[in-house]
Motif scaffolding. Sequence first.
Motif, short mmCIF file in Angstrom:
data_model
loop_
_atom_site.label_atom_id
_atom_site.label_comp_id
_atom_site.label_asym_id
_atom_site.label_seq_id
_atom_site.Cartn_x
_atom_site.Cartn_y
_atom_site.Cartn_z
N GLU A 50 0.83 -1.21 0.00
CA GLU A 50 0.00 0.00 0.00
C GLU A 50 0.87 1.26 0.00
N GLU A 54 1.03 4.19 -2.93
CA GLU A 54 0.85 5.62 -2.63
C GLU A 54 2.05 6.44 -3.13
N GLN A 55 3.25 5.90 -2.96
CA GLN A 55 4.44 6.60 -3.44
C GLN A 55 4.39 6.76 -4.96
N LYS A 57 1.73 6.72 -6.83
CA LYS A 57 0.64 7.63 -7.15
C LYS A 57 1.06 9.08 -6.94
N ASN A 58 1.75 9.36 -5.85
CA ASN A 58 2.20 10.71 -5.56
C ASN A 58 3.28 11.19 -6.52
#
Length: 61
Positions: A50, A54-55, A57-58
């Motif tokens: 997860e 997120e990394q 996506k960012n």
Amino acid sequence: MGKQISNPEQQVSYLKDRLQMFLEVLDSIEPETTELEDIDRLIQMMDDLELKMEQFKNNKE
């Protein structure tokens, strides 16, 4: 630590590989003999996956 993955195709490939690894570990667990440490390891693997998602996506934004 390894080199940062910035290519979206490589990111997807990395996530697929990690998910496959998780599924293989999950498949190998015997419910009757599973210990708390095994469950903790699975939870940590999901948390790591997860976090990496997120990394990625960012980095895209």
